[in-house]
Design a protein around this motif. Structure first.
Motif, PDB file in Angstrom:
ATOM      1  N   GLU A   1      -3.844  -2.279 -12.723  1.00 41.02           N
ATOM      2  CA  GLU A   1      -3.045  -2.117 -11.513  1.00 41.02           C
ATOM      3  C   GLU A   1      -3.132  -3.389 -10.665  1.00 41.02           C
ATOM      4  O   GLU A   1      -4.225  -3.933 -10.471  1.00 41.02           O
ATOM      5  CB  GLU A   1      -3.566  -0.933 -10.700  1.00 41.02           C
TER       6      GLU A   1
ATOM      7  N   THR B   1      -3.209  -5.695  -7.235  1.00 40.06           N
ATOM      8  CA  THR B   1      -3.888  -5.459  -5.963  1.00 40.06           C
ATOM      9  C   THR B   1      -2.931  -4.923  -4.912  1.00 40.06           C
ATOM     10  O   THR B   1      -3.304  -4.070  -4.102  1.00 40.06           O
ATOM     11  CB  THR B   1      -4.552  -6.759  -5.478  1.00 40.06           C
TER      12      THR B   1
ATOM     13  N   ARG C   1       0.774  -3.075  -4.029  1.00 44.96           N
ATOM     14  CA  ARG C   1       1.880  -2.310  -4.604  1.00 44.96           C
ATOM     15  C   ARG C   1       2.749  -1.742  -3.492  1.00 44.96           C
ATOM     16  O   ARG C   1       2.290  -1.527  -2.365  1.00 44.96           O
ATOM     17  CB  ARG C   1       1.357  -1.209  -5.517  1.00 44.96           C
TER      18      ARG C   1
ATOM     19  N   GLU D   1       0.513  -0.873  -0.152  1.00 47.81           N
ATOM     20  CA  GLU D   1      -0.836  -0.416  -0.470  1.00 47.81           C
ATOM     21  C   GLU D   1      -1.637  -1.522  -1.150  1.00 47.81           C
ATOM     22  O   GLU D   1      -1.072  -2.389  -1.824  1.00 47.81           O
ATOM     23  CB  GLU D   1      -0.775   0.810  -1.393  1.00 47.81           C
ATOM     24  N   CYS D   2      -2.962  -1.469  -0.957  1.00 44.17           N
ATOM     25  CA  CYS D   2      -3.863  -2.408  -1.631  1.00 44.17           C
ATOM     26  C   CYS D   2      -4.964  -1.624  -2.324  1.00 44.17           C
ATOM     27  O   CYS D   2      -5.276  -0.492  -1.936  1.00 44.17           O
ATOM     28  CB  CYS D   2      -4.462  -3.398  -0.639  1.00 44.17           C
ATOM     29  N   LYS D   3      -5.556  -2.210  -3.350  1.00 42.92           N
ATOM     30  CA  LYS D   3      -6.630  -1.554  -4.096  1.00 42.92           C
ATOM     31  C   LYS D   3      -7.984  -2.100  -3.627  1.00 42.92           C
ATOM     32  O   LYS D   3      -8.293  -3.279  -3.857  1.00 42.92           O
ATOM     33  CB  LYS D   3      -6.449  -1.771  -5.592  1.00 42.92           C
TER      34      LYS D   3
ATOM     35  N   ASN E   1     -10.175  -3.796  -6.325  1.00 44.44           N
ATOM     36  CA  ASN E   1      -9.664  -5.113  -6.697  1.00 44.44           C
ATOM     37  C   ASN E   1     -10.086  -6.165  -5.692  1.00 44.44           C
ATOM     38  O   ASN E   1     -10.491  -7.277  -6.052  1.00 44.44           O
ATOM     39  CB  ASN E   1      -8.141  -5.084  -6.796  1.00 44.44           C
TER      40      ASN E   1
ATOM     41  N   ASP F   1      -7.432   5.492  -4.781  1.00 42.48           N
ATOM     42  CA  ASP F   1      -7.498   4.130  -5.333  1.00 42.48           C
ATOM     43  C   ASP F   1      -6.702   3.115  -4.526  1.00 42.48           C
ATOM     44  O   ASP F   1      -6.430   2.021  -5.007  1.00 42.48           O
ATOM     45  CB  ASP F   1      -7.043   4.129  -6.793  1.00 42.48           C
ATOM     46  N   TYR F   2      -6.328   3.457  -3.300  1.00 39.16           N
ATOM     47  CA  TYR F   2      -5.562   2.504  -2.493  1.00 39.16           C
ATOM     48  C   TYR F   2      -5.950   2.619  -1.029  1.00 39.16           C
ATOM     49  O   TYR F   2      -6.530   3.604  -0.571  1.00 39.16           O
ATOM     50  CB  TYR F   2      -4.054   2.746  -2.647  1.00 39.16           C
TER      51      TYR F   2
END
Length: 661
Positions: A104, A106, A108, A116-118, A121, A179-180
């Motif tokens: 995925e 970082t 999206r 969104e960010c992870k 990551n 996850d975000y």
């Protein structure tokens, strides 16, 4: 000045050259930079994020990438584009997240307006960047020692981060609950914010603004983001009810994972952007938490601390081991076990870090950073001003170890701030969406090919208008086009749109600072006092500031009362984090690199020589220093401003109007 003068005795009585490490997490990249006393970059490593958009484009076809690289004259397939639209190629010191891996990205964009960010990551990228610097420093130190020079040694670590971005994780496991995280410029909370505004009497709205310094009814701040997660994500709601929910911004997430004690803290410059902190008490306010229906007994909030104090010793988190090479892991492990340990002790939100990195320490200093968005801060010193003209009140920095210094530098410093959601991103839009330019660097020459915009006004409100207008329902508009309009006119209008917003913010701040409701201080020199204030200079940095053409347009729009000074340091944000860390030591003896903020300016701006003396050319950081002064006529400048104000009014309320129709 020779390097020998920067040498100190280390804790083992060996001679070393001290450095400060700065971790800088932005919207589109993470980097770690090692600075010396002169503010020079000794080592640097950066990872530029891939996004869901670039990932999809790569997965679908490699043709567009090849076509773009041919256009840019590049044969390197590892090329992506920054938020400003600037072509970025992988080098030894700059990585691009590997699009070939089935991972995925970082960043999206799952829905229009959602960003969104992870968190994992981001943590892994920071650790990888730190490891890369250690590998570089290990190699360089080997060469230095063999040549009879003292090795470099990291003394402390500071962190700068994008603010307002909201992350949630489990207190029990330390892992993200989802996850975000929700990034600062995400607009999914528009309905929540609008409902709150409609239900809140104007008198109470003003009361809340006095407490926070913020116009809370914006999607910008963390409060509505946390409320959305609690209302919409079952995992977050469950953790909240079980007292397992940790809320934090990116600084809290990093410090919790990179310190030996997993300390849960946030500094005032980040905490004041959540909407939960009282500016006067520098702590969470029960009234504000109740307003957003947050029960503090059910949630773990980070302790609010100063920008410059000991948080914990650096350790490499075990969860990042799988993303590292064995060499990188061994170096990081050894670094984590160093005696004495290396403390993390500086923390600033990115725009405050940029203010510090610009060395804008004095009240009246102003800076503007042109990045993904455009951010202007005006240092009001120890005076907290609540804006009457649409600017925010925020913390600039708080360096308590300097309490005994002159100029109140040890006390909390405030700033007025104005934010433009879209700045450099409009250049990327011109390049990728309209295909007007092959490279972002070409926007300046294209915009300067015409003397003016030909009557075109571009309001780049892709996700609403921020300061000083605060209208989430506004949308981008291009007005005044005719058959006369060319690509150059549109490009110039786009650049001017960013510069006009910077002018609007500076106008609002100067009105607040000088206590006038009806005067435009950018057009009238009211008295000599104004002319002599530091507001007469706007220090600039960031991607767009590197274009002479764009900065001249900015100077022309501001007029003769304000000159534009480009920063001599390209990494102001990271340098600000380094300065914060260096100021955290309690005594002058421990503050080896810089004794105080005056000493910082002496070394970084003047190469270590006293004012009036001439520094050797090799020690000064003036390669990019340049001042831009307005060349516009009063008539054309004022006409342009009138057109801008008219366009703003016509772009407001667009989403609200079409939803009612």
């Amino acid at each position: 000045m020779t390097e020998k003068e920067l040498v100190i005795k280390s804790d083992t009585e060996k001679e070393v050259v001290p450095l400060v490490a700065a971790i800088d997490v932005g919207t589109t990249s993470s980097r770690v930079i090692l600075f010396n006393r002169l503010g020079q970059e000794i080592s640097k490593h950066q990872i530029e994020y891939s996004t869901s958009a670039s990932h999809s484009a790569y997965s679908a076809s490699g043709e567009r990438r090849l076509e773009e690289n041919k256009t840019n004259g590049s044969s390197n397939e590892q090329t992506i584009f920054s938020a400003e639209g600037i072509a970025i190629e992988a080098t030894e010191y700059l990585e691009i997240e590997d699009l070939e891996k089935d991972v995925e990205p970082t960043l999206r964009f799952p829905k229009p307006g959602w960003v969104e960010c992870k968190p994992m990551n981001i943590l892994e990228n920071v650790v990888q960047c730190f490891a890369a610097n250690l590998i570089t420093m290990d190699r360089v130190n080997g060469d230095r020692v063999s040549n009879g020079l003292p090795p470099y040694r990291i003394k402390c670590i500071g962190i700068a981060n994008m603010r307002e971005t909201t992350l949630v994780w489990s207190k029990k496991t330390g892992k993200p609950l989802i996850d975000y995280g929700i990034v600062w410029n995400d607009v999914r909370t528009t309905e929540i914010v609008q409902k709150k505004k409609d239900e809140t009497p104007e008198e109470y709205q003003e009361h809340l603004r006095e407490l926070t310094g913020l116009p809370l009814f914006s999607t910008y701040f963390s409060c509505s983001k946390l409320r959305w997660l609690l209302d919409n994500i079952p995992e977050v709601t469950k953790a909240y009810e079980e007292n397992d929910l940790v809320f934090g911004t990116v600084d809290t997430w990093l410090i919790a994972n990179l310190t030996h004690n997993n300390v849960l803290v946030t500094d005032v410059t980040n905490a004041c952007r959540t909407g939960f902190m009282n500016l006067n008490t520098k702590d969470y306010d029960d009234e504000l938490l109740d307003y957003w229906n947050i029960d503090k007994a059910k949630i773990h909030l980070p302790k609010i601390v100063s920008s410059s104090e000991y948080y914990g010793n650096f350790v490499v988190p075990e969860c990042t081991k799988k993303s590292l090479t064995s060499t990188a892991w061994d170096l990081l492990s050894a670094f984590s076990q160093r005696v004495p340990p290396v403390p993390i002790q500086g923390c600033l939100g990115d725009q405050s870090a940029s203010l510090v990195g610009q060395l804008a320490f004095k009240p009246g200093s102003a800076k503007c950073t042109y990045g993904t968005g455009c951010f202007l801060l005006y240092n009001t010193g120890t005076t907290k001003l609540i804006s009457k003209h649409g600017a925010l009140t925020t913390f600039a920095y708080w360096f308590p170890q300097l309490e005994n210094e002159e100029n109140d530098y040890g006390k909390p410093h405030y700033a007025l701030e104005g934010s433009v959601a879209v700045a450099g991103a409009v250049v990327q839009w011109l390049r990728d969406n309209l295909r007007l330019i092959p490279r972002a660097e070409d926007v300046g020459p294209l915009a300067s090919a015409v003397p003016n915009s030909g009557g075109v006004v571009f309001v780049p409100a892709f996700s609403g208008l921020f300061a000083p207008y605060w209208d989430p329902d506004a949308r981008a508009t291009i007005m005044g086009m005719s058959q006369y309009t060319t690509a150059s006119h549109i490009a110039r209008a786009a650049v001017e749109g960013v510069c006009f917003q910077a002018r609007a913010i500076l106008k609002a701040m100067s009105s607040d600072a000088f206590g006038s409701e009806d005067k435009d201080f950018l057009e009238e020199v009211v008295d000599e006092t104004y002319e002599k204030t530091l507001l007469s200079t706007l220090a600039v940095d960031g991607g767009m500031s590197r274009s002479d053409e764009v900065m001249q347009i900015q100077a022309d729009i501001l007029g003769p009362c304000v000159k534009v000074r480009r920063s001599p340091t390209s990494e102001c944000t990271a340098l600000g984090a380094a300065i914060a860390a260096a100021m955290a030591f309690k005594t002058d003896e421990e503050r080896i690199l810089w004794k105080n903020l005056k000493d910082v300016k002496k070394w970084v701006f003047y190469g270590g020589v006293e004012k009036g003396e001439k520094a050797p050319p090799s020690t000064t950081n003036d390669t990019d220093l340049k001042v831009f002064i307005s060349k516009s006529s009063d008539k054309s400048r004022r006409k342009g401003w009138k057109m801008w104000e008219t366009a703003i009014e016509k772009s407001k309320g667009w989403m609200n109007e079409i939803q009612l129709s």
